[in-house]
Design an enzyme around this catalytic site. Structure first.
Site, PDB file in Angstrom:
ATOM      1  N   LYS A   1      -0.393  -0.077  -7.396  1.00 22.50           N
ATOM      2  CA  LYS A   1      -1.036  -0.706  -8.558  1.00 22.50           C
ATOM      3  C   LYS A   1      -0.019  -1.613  -9.260  1.00 22.50           C
ATOM      4  O   LYS A   1       1.165  -1.277  -9.336  1.00 22.50           O
ATOM      5  CB  LYS A   1      -1.538   0.393  -9.500  1.00 22.50           C
TER       6      LYS A   1
ATOM      7  N   SER B   1      -9.290   1.651 -14.338  1.00 25.95           N
ATOM      8  CA  SER B   1      -8.565   0.394 -14.156  1.00 25.95           C
ATOM      9  C   SER B   1      -7.920   0.250 -12.771  1.00 25.95           C
ATOM     10  O   SER B   1      -7.600  -0.863 -12.355  1.00 25.95           O
ATOM     11  CB  SER B   1      -7.470   0.279 -15.204  1.00 25.95           C
TER      12      SER B   1
ATOM     13  N   SER C   1      -8.700   6.347 -14.972  1.00 26.69           N
ATOM     14  CA  SER C   1      -8.447   5.117 -14.225  1.00 26.69           C
ATOM     15  C   SER C   1      -8.192   5.298 -12.725  1.00 26.69           C
ATOM     16  O   SER C   1      -8.176   4.312 -11.991  1.00 26.69           O
ATOM     17  CB  SER C   1      -7.260   4.366 -14.836  1.00 26.69           C
TER      18      SER C   1
END
Lengths: 95, 478, 478
Positions: free
Chosen positions: C71, C146, C170
């Site tokens: 990420k 996210s 997330s």
């Protein structure tokens, strides 16, 4: 609690955020919605409840007083938007 | 109208550690800009702080020496504000639960003692340095070496009633910090900084007047001077019936006056909240007791001891104890030399002035205490006179040689051999008929001139007592 | 034996079993990316491996040959890391996050940076300066957020495994939307050092994988005490793959009534009920439990998370790195313009909200109160876990929603995390595993929540369920 456009402006200044007028309008409305929602917390009985800052009961985490290697100045400055050989450069405070 | 001055001081002192408070970067003073920085103290995205254990130990030690209560649950908070010398735009500090609170220290103002309350002592990180002079006039330059240096903030109660007391508070505090070996307290290096709050009120009033905050003083004398200036300024305003404004003033060392900060001050809203990246610290009572029991003797106690043990005056005692190393040196000498008053005179006088001249710190002095006492004994025995002893001391500090060696090498021993002295004296009497005549005619002082001549010819080595006797005898018999 | 053409679809477990070499894995993944990435846009840039870089020769390393995508809020030394934000444009961290160090030491291939909501602010992966990521199962839908890019990359077989971060759901919500396995470990299980902080007291790094085994395998590598993170737990890390396949006969699972209310989508409800029946057949015992403060979780979360975020994001100011907009009017206008232009809409909203709840006069009413209710939410779980081993809930009340659907109504977006937020507030581990599809072929996830450091319980139950179902193997049509 209600939040005024002026409150948002004051807060944006604390946070050093430039907001356009339109942004200010939309934000004020959104924040009011969220604050109204958050207001439900008022109904919780929190008498004699201790606040939680850390969920784990970890305490006393130290490092010993030992020197480790620092970055090279050139590496420290590598990402800087403005610099000279040794310093980060920032615009002066203008009164 | 007579006024009372009310002063409170906020001192930031750098703790003696090898590495910074939350990372392993060196704290060495004087390094080139941005060489003692790492991702943690630069506050780069993603980094986390880990507390240097020594900073907490030093803080607790200091708090105990200042008679503070220690918080059992120690936590850190974030103080949020934007400034380019603050890489994360928040400072890790302590807010509502400082690690210690409610202490005091005692100052000795002439013969009176006075307790000054300590509101709180807490740990925090230092910010970087912003330099405004550079090639580019529109820019400031940032050096982050100092960022993350461990600081102890020591806040006093508004208990001081004169700039003189504020000065005493600072010297007393400095002595304590040095005795604890927790800080260098060197204002020139920025390892001790002091801000002052000052207000005045009519004698007898209990309500505090409007205070101003003084910053930018870079010596204890500067603090005193700034406070003295500010007292006068505030009284002048009051007398004219003008209002004193609450504001921050900067001390201008060159002009010796306080000036208003030109920048517009915003209302502070620091949005403190508990630092989530650091866990709490819980000290057991036994740990606190151990630190307490191992505190060194502090200046106040040492002064009393010096006065009783060595029969020194408050004045002499105060000078000696003001520097831990000086007091240590004295005490070491006192083991082998019992003329304490004479010893104290030598240490405060000849030794201290030599150190001052050479800009040597006592702790860096290479002279062994035993060597000094040997020298003093030689002088006491009359082998050399005091003047010679002083030059020998200078040589000892300079060369590291012993007193004996220097006296021998330079042939400095007093001439106490009467036949040698008689020869010189006879020559002097022969060459100076006028002063001899004067003396004979009752001008007692003339003999001092003759004595001077003898000393000159003997290169200062003549035993003064013997010279006087021989002179008197020879002139009488001539 | 698989040929190179479909190596990309393999799980880490398959690759390890087959001893596939890194070059073939990379070649296959590259081909796959060239085919589908333009539709999915899971990455912030297409992953590239320096052809000169030699693969690790240590074939016995636990993640040898395994591509792991990261990420974009996790720092990789020398690799652009931006949190999908304009304000971090050009930022190349000079250090590796702890998880990256561990992945490198385990022989993993770092396979690109995945897209996300800016600074992890969002539940749809639409708030990215690189544009939105699409759900591989329906390109008109969001992948969740996210960690939407990490979930989509795994679902679309553009990577073997990926790393995400979870502050309020997330990892789990996008895992549920994309039909993959997503784990949020116990707070303190995985070092946060190098994870660009959103909310320090809630953030946790975790794996997104194609099956439960891979999740356990990846956690084995990234979990464990790190002295650079004060909040990291010094607790032994078991081999999590060992808990897979154990029977669940003596397991008691709680069903919190507060999570099965009318807000829940019918198809989601049916899928979860069916899963419960299956687990019952395998021997698990189900009992109802009460988590009475659940209704306050979202409100508490949006106070604490935004407050911490407002402070964590203060460092993005154009001084040391990233975007700077110099207006030529001095420092403060530079700050304001840089942050005004550098942050996206949602980031600004959260910074303002977080600043507001911490500001003078509001701290007690908002932040302190939220921290106290947080205590009550945690206590709900502590009480529940006295009688049960695990809690089962839907991961999200709905399957993936259409792009743009919730962008205009932030509160509706916030409420899509209603089932996942509590685990972050309580610091406990939770996993989302696929449990079915809607009739429109959108994945559905179920969430298992356990007590602190009981990830092994989650893996045990999840693997028992997975063994009886085929959901993990259903691939999107791309």
């Amino acid at each position: 609690m209600s939040i005024s456009r002026e409150d948002v402006k004051y807060t944006a200044n604390l946070a050093r955020l430039e907001l356009k007028d339109k942004e200010l309008d939309i934000l004020s409305k959104h924040l009011q919605d969220i604050l109204d929602f958050i207001d439900k917390l008022k109904s919780v009985d929190i008498k004699e409840v201790a606040p939680t800052s850390h969920v784990l009961p970890i305490k006393n985490v130290y490092r010993e007083d030992e020197v480790s290697r620092s970055l090279k100045t050139s590496d420290a400055l590598k990402n800087a938007p403005s610099k000279d050989e040794r310093f980060f450069k920032v615009p002066k405070v203008i009164e | 109208m007579s006024y009372e001055t009310v002063i409170g001081l906020e001192v930031h002192t750098q703790l003696n550690t090898k590495s910074k408070i939350f990372c392993g970067c060196s704290t060495e003073f004087g390094a080139s800009a941005n060489t003692q920085v790492c991702p943690v103290c630069l506050g780069l995205p993603g980094v986390l702080p880990v507390l240097n254990h020594k900073t907490l130990k030093h803080a607790v030690k200091t708090a105990l020496a200042l008679n503070c209560s220690i918080e059992s649950f120690i936590k850190f908070d974030r103080k949020n504000y934007f400034y380019p010398d603050l890489p994360k735009n928040f400072q890790i500090s302590q807010y509502d639960r400082p690690l210690s609170y409610k202490g005091h220290l005692t100052i000795k103002d002439k013969d009176k003692t006075k307790k000054i309350g300590i509101t709180r002592v807490h740990l925090e990180e230092d910010a970087g340095k912003l330099i405004h002079e550079g090639d580019d006039a529109a820019s400031s330059y940032v050096d982050f070496n100092r960022t993350g240096i461990p600081l102890l903030e020591i806040v006093s109660e508004p208990d001081m009633r004169s700039p003189g007391q504020a000065y005493l508070y600072l010297t007393t505090l400095k002595a304590i910090l040095k005795y604890l070996d927790v800080s260098d307290c060197d204002m020139e290096k920025g390892s001790l900084r002091c801000d002052a709050n000052i207000s005045i009120r009519k004698k007898g009033d209990t309500k505090l007047g409007t205070k101003t905050e003084l910053k930018n003083m870079n010596s204890f004398k500067g603090v005193k001077a700034a406070l003295e200036f500010e007292v006068k300024r505030q009284i002048k305003l009051k007398e004219k019936g003008e209002k004193i404004m609450q504001q921050t003033l900067l001390w201008d060392e060159k002009k010796q006056k306080t000036v208003s900060m030109r920048t517009k001050e915003e209302a502070h809203d620091y949005r403190y909240f508990p630092e989530p990246d650091l866990v709490p610290f819980v000290l057991k009572q036994e740990e606190i007791d151990t630190i307490k029991n191992n505190l060194p003797e502090l200046p106040e106690a040492r002064l009393s001891r010096f006065m009783s043990e060595f029969k020194l005056s408050v004045y002499d005692g105060n000078i000696l104890i003001s520097d831990k190393y000086l007091a240590d040196f004295f005490e070491e000498c006192a083991k082998t030399y019992k003329q304490y008053k004479n010893l104290s005179n030598w240490i405060q006088g000849a030794l201290s002035s030599e150190l001052n001249n050479r800009k040597i710190q006592v702790k860096d002095l290479k002279l062994a205490p035993l060597e000094l006492t040997k020298l003093l004994k030689i002088a006491d025995e009359g082998k050399i006179n005091n003047l010679t002893a002083k030059t020998v001391l200078t040589d000892m500090i300079h060369t590291g040689k012993s007193a004996d060696t220097i006296i021998k090498e330079k042939n400095l021993a007093q001439i106490s051999d009467s036949s040698a002295l008689e020869e010189i004296t006879d020559n002097v009497i022969k060459d100076n008929p006028k002063p001899v005549g004067d003396y004979k005619n009752g001008k007692e002082n003339a003999i001092m001139f003759l004595m001077g001549q003898v000393m000159k010819q003997s290169k200062g080595k003549a035993n003064p007592k013997m010279v006087i006797e021989i002179l008197k005898e020879r002139i009488k018999n001539a | 034996m698989n040929n190179n053409n479909n190596l990309f679809s393999l799980s880490a477990k398959d690759i390890i079993t087959q001893k596939t070499d890194p070059k073939s894995v990379i070649a296959s993944l590259t081909e796959r990316i060239n085919k589908v990435e333009d539709k999915v846009k899971a990455f912030v840039r297409k992953p590239k491996i320096n052809p000169a870089a030699k693969p690790s020769p240590k074939t016995n390393q636990p993640l040898w040959s395994i591509a792991v995508s990261i990420k974009d809020n996790i720092c990789v030394e020398g690799q652009l890391t931006t949190c999908a934000s304009k304000i971090l444009s050009g930022f190349h961290p000079p250090y590796d996050a702890e998880v990256i160090t561990r992945l490198k030491n385990a022989g993993a291939i770092l396979w690109g940076k995945t897209n996300m909501d800016e600074f992890a602010f969002g539940s749809s992966c639409e708030n990215s300066c690189y544009g939105p990521t699409s759900n591989p199962h329906n390109l008109d839908c969001v992948p969740g957020g996210s960690s939407g890019g990490s979930a989509a990359a795994v679902a679309a077989d553009e990577t073997i495994m990926s790393i995400g971060s979870d502050t309020g759901g997330s990892i789990r919500q996008p895992a549920s939307f994309c039909g993959v396995v997503g784990l949020k470990p116990t707070y303190g299980r995985v070092s946060r050092y190098g994870l660009i902080a959103f909310a320090s007291s809630l953030d946790q790094i975790g794996p997104l994988t194609k099956n439960v085994y891979d999740s356990a395998l990846l956690l084995n590598t990234i979990a464990g005490y790190d002295h650079k993170d004060s909040t990291s737990a010094d607790i032994k890390v078991p081999d999590f793959t060992k808990s897979l396949g154990e029977d669940i006969k003596n397991i008691t699972i709680g069903l919190p009534e507060e999570y099965f209310t009318k807000g829940i989508n019918r198809e989601v409800k049916i899928a979860v009920d069916t899963a419960i029946e299956l687990l019952k057949k395998k021997g698990a015992k189900f009992i109802p439990v009460k988590l009475p403060h659940t209704q306050y979780a979202v409100a508490v979360y949006y106070i604490i998370a935004t407050a911490e975020a407002s402070s964590n994001l203060a460092r993005f100011d154009g001084v040391q790195y990233g975007y700077r907009k110099d207006t030529g009017q001095g420092l403060i206008p530079m700050y304001r313009a840089t942050r005004g232009e550098g942050f996206g809409e949602e980031a600004k909203r959260r910074i303002i909200l977080g600043t507001y709840v911490l500001s003078s006069g509001y701290y007690d009413a908002y932040y302190l109160r939220a921290q106290k209710v947080r205590t009550l939410i945690k206590k709900d779980f502590d009480d529940a876990f006295k009688t049960i081993d695990c809690i089962l809930t839907p991961t999200s009340p709905t399957p993936a929603f259409k792009k743009g659907e919730k962008l205009k109504t932030p509160l509706a977006m916030y409420l899509s995390d209603i089932y996942t937020i509590s685990a972050n507030l309580a610091g406990i581990p939770a996993i989302s595993i696929p449990c079915g599809f809607t009739k429109n072929n959108l994945p559905i996830g179920l969430q298992l929540i356990a007590k602190p450091f009981a990830e092994d319980t989650l893996f045990k139950i999840a693997s028992a369920y997975e063994a009886e179902t085929n959901w993990c193997k259903i691939k999107p049509k791309l």
